[in-house]
Design a protein around this motif. Structure first.
Motif, PDB file in Angstrom:
ATOM      1  N   VAL A 159      39.824  29.444  55.696  1.00  0.00           N
ATOM      2  CA  VAL A 159      38.382  29.354  55.550  1.00  0.00           C
ATOM      3  C   VAL A 159      38.180  29.364  54.121  1.00  0.00           C
ATOM      4  O   VAL A 159      38.772  30.245  53.365  1.00  0.00           O
ATOM      5  N   PRO A 160      37.285  28.713  53.621  1.00  0.00           N
ATOM      6  CA  PRO A 160      37.007  28.331  52.145  1.00  0.00           C
ATOM      7  C   PRO A 160      36.344  29.959  51.686  1.00  0.00           C
ATOM      8  O   PRO A 160      35.553  30.499  52.296  1.00  0.00           O
ATOM      9  N   THR A 161      37.140  30.300  50.483  1.00  0.00           N
ATOM     10  CA  THR A 161      36.825  31.605  50.213  1.00  0.00           C
ATOM     11  C   THR A 161      36.675  31.866  48.728  1.00  0.00           C
ATOM     12  O   THR A 161      37.315  31.034  47.916  1.00  0.00           O
ATOM     13  N   LEU A 162      35.421  32.354  48.373  1.00  0.00           N
ATOM     14  CA  LEU A 162      35.207  32.583  47.024  1.00  0.00           C
ATOM     15  C   LEU A 162      35.580  34.256  46.572  1.00  0.00           C
ATOM     16  O   LEU A 162      34.863  34.953  47.214  1.00  0.00           O
ATOM     17  N   VAL A 163      36.470  34.298  45.589  1.00  0.00           N
ATOM     18  CA  VAL A 163      36.542  35.840  45.325  1.00  0.00           C
ATOM     19  C   VAL A 163      35.655  36.245  43.866  1.00  0.00           C
ATOM     20  O   VAL A 163      36.336  35.290  43.171  1.00  0.00           O
ATOM     21  N   VAL A 164      34.912  36.862  43.934  1.00  0.00           N
ATOM     22  CA  VAL A 164      34.219  37.426  42.847  1.00  0.00           C
ATOM     23  C   VAL A 164      34.775  38.863  42.421  1.00  0.00           C
ATOM     24  O   VAL A 164      34.309  39.704  43.313  1.00  0.00           O
ATOM     25  N   HIS A 165      34.967  38.785  41.178  1.00  0.00           N
ATOM     26  CA  HIS A 165      35.509  40.391  40.726  1.00  0.00           C
ATOM     27  C   HIS A 165      35.253  40.554  39.425  1.00  0.00           C
ATOM     28  O   HIS A 165      35.179  39.798  38.689  1.00  0.00           O
ATOM     29  N   GLY A 166      34.408  41.879  39.108  1.00  0.00           N
ATOM     30  CA  GLY A 166      34.324  42.437  37.658  1.00  0.00           C
ATOM     31  C   GLY A 166      35.584  42.859  37.022  1.00  0.00           C
ATOM     32  O   GLY A 166      36.308  43.350  37.690  1.00  0.00           O
ATOM     33  N   GLU A 167      35.646  42.363  35.775  1.00  0.00           N
ATOM     34  CA  GLU A 167      36.854  42.868  35.024  1.00  0.00           C
ATOM     35  C   GLU A 167      36.829  44.159  34.659  1.00  0.00           C
ATOM     36  O   GLU A 167      37.932  44.621  33.920  1.00  0.00           O
ATOM     37  N   GLN A 168      35.745  44.886  34.678  1.00  0.00           N
ATOM     38  CA  GLN A 168      35.608  46.127  34.392  1.00  0.00           C
ATOM     39  C   GLN A 168      35.572  47.061  35.697  1.00  0.00           C
ATOM     40  O   GLN A 168      34.815  48.577  35.513  1.00  0.00           O
ATOM     41  N   ASP A 169      36.107  46.600  36.784  1.00  0.00           N
ATOM     42  CA  ASP A 169      36.028  47.259  37.996  1.00  0.00           C
ATOM     43  C   ASP A 169      36.607  48.476  38.085  1.00  0.00           C
ATOM     44  O   ASP A 169      37.858  48.558  37.909  1.00  0.00           O
ATOM     45  N   PRO A 170      36.021  49.781  38.229  1.00  0.00           N
ATOM     46  CA  PRO A 170      36.606  51.241  38.196  1.00  0.00           C
ATOM     47  C   PRO A 170      37.301  51.456  39.384  1.00  0.00           C
ATOM     48  O   PRO A 170      37.892  52.528  39.608  1.00  0.00           O
ATOM     49  N   VAL A 171      37.028  51.015  40.439  1.00  0.00           N
ATOM     50  CA  VAL A 171      37.411  51.097  41.821  1.00  0.00           C
ATOM     51  C   VAL A 171      38.646  50.193  42.239  1.00  0.00           C
ATOM     52  O   VAL A 171      39.683  50.870  42.273  1.00  0.00           O
ATOM     53  N   PHE A 172      38.381  48.983  42.440  1.00  0.00           N
ATOM     54  CA  PHE A 172      39.432  48.014  42.453  1.00  0.00           C
ATOM     55  C   PHE A 172      39.646  47.296  41.292  1.00  0.00           C
ATOM     56  O   PHE A 172      38.906  46.228  40.928  1.00  0.00           O
ATOM     57  N   PRO A 173      40.562  47.343  40.346  1.00  0.00           N
ATOM     58  CA  PRO A 173      40.801  46.761  39.191  1.00  0.00           C
ATOM     59  C   PRO A 173      41.007  45.274  39.536  1.00  0.00           C
ATOM     60  O   PRO A 173      41.482  45.044  40.722  1.00  0.00           O
ATOM     61  N   LEU A 174      40.955  44.487  38.565  1.00  0.00           N
ATOM     62  CA  LEU A 174      40.820  42.967  38.754  1.00  0.00           C
ATOM     63  C   LEU A 174      42.088  42.756  39.491  1.00  0.00           C
ATOM     64  O   LEU A 174      41.953  41.467  40.189  1.00  0.00           O
ATOM     65  N   GLU A 175      43.195  43.064  39.395  1.00  0.00           N
ATOM     66  CA  GLU A 175      44.395  42.805  40.046  1.00  0.00           C
ATOM     67  C   GLU A 175      44.222  42.668  41.594  1.00  0.00           C
ATOM     68  O   GLU A 175      44.752  41.809  42.207  1.00  0.00           O
ATOM     69  N   HIS A 176      43.521  43.441  42.065  1.00  0.00           N
ATOM     70  CA  HIS A 176      42.927  43.360  43.423  1.00  0.00           C
ATOM     71  C   HIS A 176      42.544  41.936  43.664  1.00  0.00           C
ATOM     72  O   HIS A 176      42.738  41.350  44.858  1.00  0.00           O
ATOM     73  N   GLY A 177      41.510  41.442  43.120  1.00  0.00           N
ATOM     74  CA  GLY A 177      40.781  40.265  43.166  1.00  0.00           C
ATOM     75  C   GLY A 177      41.856  39.115  43.198  1.00  0.00           C
ATOM     76  O   GLY A 177      41.794  38.037  43.976  1.00  0.00           O
ATOM     77  N   ARG A 178      42.447  39.385  42.163  1.00  0.00           N
ATOM     78  CA  ARG A 178      43.638  38.348  42.048  1.00  0.00           C
ATOM     79  C   ARG A 178      44.514  38.244  43.237  1.00  0.00           C
ATOM     80  O   ARG A 178      45.332  37.073  43.384  1.00  0.00           O
ATOM     81  N   GLN A 179      44.922  39.183  43.805  1.00  0.00           N
ATOM     82  CA  GLN A 179      45.779  39.398  44.808  1.00  0.00           C
ATOM     83  C   GLN A 179      45.229  38.573  46.175  1.00  0.00           C
ATOM     84  O   GLN A 179      45.791  38.007  46.775  1.00  0.00           O
ATOM     85  N   LEU A 180      43.927  38.798  46.063  1.00  0.00           N
ATOM     86  CA  LEU A 180      43.243  38.234  47.414  1.00  0.00           C
ATOM     87  C   LEU A 180      43.253  36.743  47.083  1.00  0.00           C
ATOM     88  O   LEU A 180      43.390  35.909  47.690  1.00  0.00           O
ATOM     89  N   TYR A 181      43.147  36.210  45.857  1.00  0.00           N
ATOM     90  CA  TYR A 181      43.209  34.868  45.406  1.00  0.00           C
ATOM     91  C   TYR A 181      44.512  34.285  45.778  1.00  0.00           C
ATOM     92  O   TYR A 181      44.702  32.970  46.427  1.00  0.00           O
ATOM     93  N   ARG A 182      45.514  34.885  45.659  1.00  0.00           N
ATOM     94  CA  ARG A 182      46.966  34.639  45.693  1.00  0.00           C
ATOM     95  C   ARG A 182      47.273  34.393  47.126  1.00  0.00           C
ATOM     96  O   ARG A 182      48.170  33.562  47.810  1.00  0.00           O
ATOM     97  N   ALA A 183      46.809  35.397  47.970  1.00  0.00           N
ATOM     98  CA  ALA A 183      47.135  35.506  49.337  1.00  0.00           C
ATOM     99  C   ALA A 183      46.414  34.558  50.433  1.00  0.00           C
ATOM    100  O   ALA A 183      46.943  34.226  51.309  1.00  0.00           O
ATOM    101  N   ILE A 184      44.942  34.254  50.125  1.00  0.00           N
ATOM    102  CA  ILE A 184      44.117  33.461  50.849  1.00  0.00           C
ATOM    103  C   ILE A 184      44.194  31.947  50.169  1.00  0.00           C
ATOM    104  O   ILE A 184      44.033  31.595  49.430  1.00  0.00           O
ATOM    105  N   LEU A 185      44.815  31.173  51.244  1.00  0.00           N
ATOM    106  CA  LEU A 185      45.373  29.699  50.802  1.00  0.00           C
ATOM    107  C   LEU A 185      44.111  28.925  50.245  1.00  0.00           C
ATOM    108  O   LEU A 185      44.318  28.381  49.374  1.00  0.00           O
TER     109      LEU A 185
END
Length: 292
Positions: A227-253
């Motif tokens: 499914v077309p997916t857009l991951v939007v992530h703050g670079e100053q996220d105090p709960v899920f640091p940016l690596e969480h968004g990057r992992q979503l980006y890498r995992a979802i085709l």
């Protein structure tokens, strides 16, 4: 328009819609323990003005929705989201999930792919725990120090009376916004007051934290999403640091990643036009690809 939707297990979910039901639907899925009204009304109105039928709702155990015994995982919240789509008579929706709401959106797309036209995952993750002091099981970085400090303060001195609970809630939103975003205290105080008025005692929103702990990491499973997916992530996220968004980006085709400098875990209401543009551009691109 406000109405109550009955789920398959008999729970009642409060919903509010903006726009015309004949327009393409956007389902807004809020984060864990938070009420649907945390989605800024201005964002809902902007999306409706762009020609979308916008839905926000209270998860079970929050706001005006049913309370439960809490013995569930996030798949139950995903089933609730499916029941909102069906209960409103919608064939499918573009699903926008914030934080844990993004994990609910991922599960909805896995379990009921026919209901999801596209995904927008805001400040989300494939893996999280209910206790912020416990690092994710998949090796992703845990919350940043401001969140850990807040958890320590609350554990050492839990807010007792209504005034202390109010102050703690407002301060919590300030931590989530992050250190670089201007904090509009009157806005957040008014929102917290409204949430406290809407919450039916006893407050069972904490059941979402247990649901998180019962939910296995999604990293391996979301590779199956188509499914077309857009991951939007703050670079100053105090709960899920940016690596969480990057992992979503890498995992979802079919994912794209858009990081925002200065943004914390949530966006302030005066950023609604920016978030609206990201959502609308993604949804319109997804619709165009599907029509070809």
């Amino acid at each position: 328009m406000k109405r109550s939707i009955t789920t398959r297990d008999g729970s009642r979910l409060w919903t509010e819609t903006f726009g015309h039901p004949a327009d393409p639907a956007i389902l807004l899925v809020m984060g864990g323990t938070a009420q649907g009204i945390v989605w800024p009304e201005v964002l809902c109105e902007l999306l409706a003005a762009d020609g979308f039928f916008v839905v926000r709702y209270d998860h079970r155990d929050t706001g005006k929705s049913s309370k439960s015994d809490g013995d569930y995982d996030l798949s139950v919240l995903a089933a609730d989201a499916a029941d909102v789509v069906g209960g409103l008579g919608l064939a499918a929706a573009h699903v926008v999930g914030q934080s844990v709401g993004g994990m609910v959106a991922q599960l909805l797309a896995l379990h009921r792919p026919e209901l999801v036209r596209s995904l927008v995952l805001l400040s989300s993750s494939p893996d999280a725990n209910g206790d912020v002091r416990v690092p994710p099981r998949t090796g992703l970085p845990g919350p940043r120090q401001p969140m850990l400090d807040r958890a320590a303060r609350l554990a050492a001195s839990p807010p007792a009376g209504a005034r202390e609970q109010f102050t703690a809630a407002v301060d919590g939103w300030q931590v989530l916004l992050g250190p670089t975003v201007a904090f509009d205290r009157p806005y957040w105080e008014a929102l917290v007051q409204r949430m406290m008025r809407r919450s039916v005692a006893p407050d069972t929103a904490g059941h979402h934290l247990g649901a998180l702990d019962r939910t296995p990491p999604l990293t391996a499973r979301i590779g199956a999403l188509d499914v077309p997916t857009l991951v939007v992530h703050g670079e100053q996220d105090p709960v899920f640091p940016l690596e969480h968004g990057r992992q979503l980006y890498r995992a979802i085709l079919r994912a794209r990643l858009w990081s925002i400098a200065g943004m914390g875990h949530i966006f302030p209401p005066h950023w609604s036009s920016t978030i609206r543009s990201l959502i609308v551009d993604h949804v319109r691109a997804a619709r165009l690809r599907r029509s070809r």
